[in-house]
Design a protein around this motif. Structure first.
Motif, mmCIF file in Angstrom:
data_model
loop_
_atom_site.group_PDB
_atom_site.id
_atom_site.type_symbol
_atom_site.label_atom_id
_atom_site.label_comp_id
_atom_site.label_asym_id
_atom_site.label_seq_id
_atom_site.Cartn_x
_atom_site.Cartn_y
_atom_site.Cartn_z
ATOM 1 N N ARG A 58 -17.627 4.960 91.730
ATOM 2 C CA ARG A 58 -17.370 6.015 92.705
ATOM 3 C C ARG A 58 -18.683 6.531 93.304
ATOM 4 O O ARG A 58 -18.775 6.771 94.510
ATOM 5 N N LYS A 59 -19.709 6.709 92.459
ATOM 6 C CA LYS A 59 -21.017 7.155 92.951
ATOM 7 C C LYS A 59 -21.613 6.122 93.903
ATOM 8 O O LYS A 59 -22.168 6.477 94.941
ATOM 9 N N CYS A 60 -21.500 4.851 93.551
ATOM 10 C CA CYS A 60 -22.022 3.791 94.420
ATOM 11 C C CYS A 60 -21.290 3.778 95.753
ATOM 12 O O CYS A 60 -21.923 3.604 96.812
ATOM 13 N N MET A 61 -19.995 3.954 95.734
ATOM 14 C CA MET A 61 -19.225 3.969 96.976
ATOM 15 C C MET A 61 -19.584 5.175 97.842
ATOM 16 O O MET A 61 -19.630 5.081 99.065
ATOM 17 N N ASP A 62 -19.884 6.322 97.215
ATOM 18 C CA ASP A 62 -20.321 7.492 97.980
ATOM 19 C C ASP A 62 -21.639 7.214 98.688
ATOM 20 O O ASP A 62 -21.833 7.609 99.837
ATOM 21 N N VAL A 63 -22.552 6.526 97.996
ATOM 22 C CA VAL A 63 -23.837 6.188 98.602
ATOM 23 C C VAL A 63 -23.646 5.196 99.744
ATOM 24 O O VAL A 63 -24.231 5.342 100.815
ATOM 25 N N VAL A 101 -8.552 6.342 83.944
ATOM 26 C CA VAL A 101 -9.420 5.663 84.919
ATOM 27 C C VAL A 101 -10.483 6.620 85.435
ATOM 28 O O VAL A 101 -11.643 6.232 85.587
ATOM 29 N N ARG A 102 -10.140 7.866 85.681
ATOM 30 C CA ARG A 102 -11.118 8.848 86.157
ATOM 31 C C ARG A 102 -12.185 9.141 85.103
ATOM 32 O O ARG A 102 -13.311 9.455 85.446
ATOM 33 N N ALA A 103 -11.839 9.045 83.830
ATOM 34 C CA ALA A 103 -12.784 9.334 82.764
ATOM 35 C C ALA A 103 -13.650 8.135 82.404
ATOM 36 O O ALA A 103 -14.657 8.293 81.726
ATOM 37 N N CYS A 104 -13.280 6.946 82.862
ATOM 38 C CA CYS A 104 -14.022 5.729 82.527
ATOM 39 C C CYS A 104 -15.409 5.765 83.156
ATOM 40 O O CYS A 104 -15.548 5.991 84.357
#
Length: 113
Positions: free
Chosen positions: A22-27, A12-15
């Protein structure tokens, strides 16, 4: 059992889709950014170009799209997957273009008038 859960978590982390999420959630959550030096900015822009390229490649080699084609799925399902893959390719090209243009503008020598 611990091995299996670690294995699935690593998948899942490599997908690429989970990385984008994850990047969108950080933003969205407003994760703080660190200030960078000029050479770090160049490296960050180059990394952004590579990220855009990789996102585009995910769209081109989307397993759902190719599985639909190779399995002989219906025309509508193939078109649906082609549109989805096209959107991902388009987003990747936008990321690539924005970072490339920013890199070009940042490294472009100033003209003396």
């Amino acid at each position: 059992m611990k091995y299996l859960s670690h294995f699935f978590k690593s998948i899942v982390r490599a997908c690429p889709y989970s990385l984008i999420g994850r990047k969108c959630m950080d933003v969205v959550h407003g994760k703080p950014k660190t200030t960078k030096k000029s050479s770090d900015k160049i490296q960050a822009l180059k990394k952004g170009v590579k990220t855009g390229r990789n996102i585009s490649l995910v769209g081109v080699f989307c397993p759902f799209f190719w599985y639909a084609i190779l399995s002989g799925a219906s025309k509508d399902f193939i078109i649906f997957n082609a549109i989805h893959s096209g959107i991902v390719v388009g987003l990747g090209l936008v990321v690539l273009s924005v970072n490339y243009l920013a890199l070009y503008a940042y490294t472009k020598p100033k003209e003396n008038n």
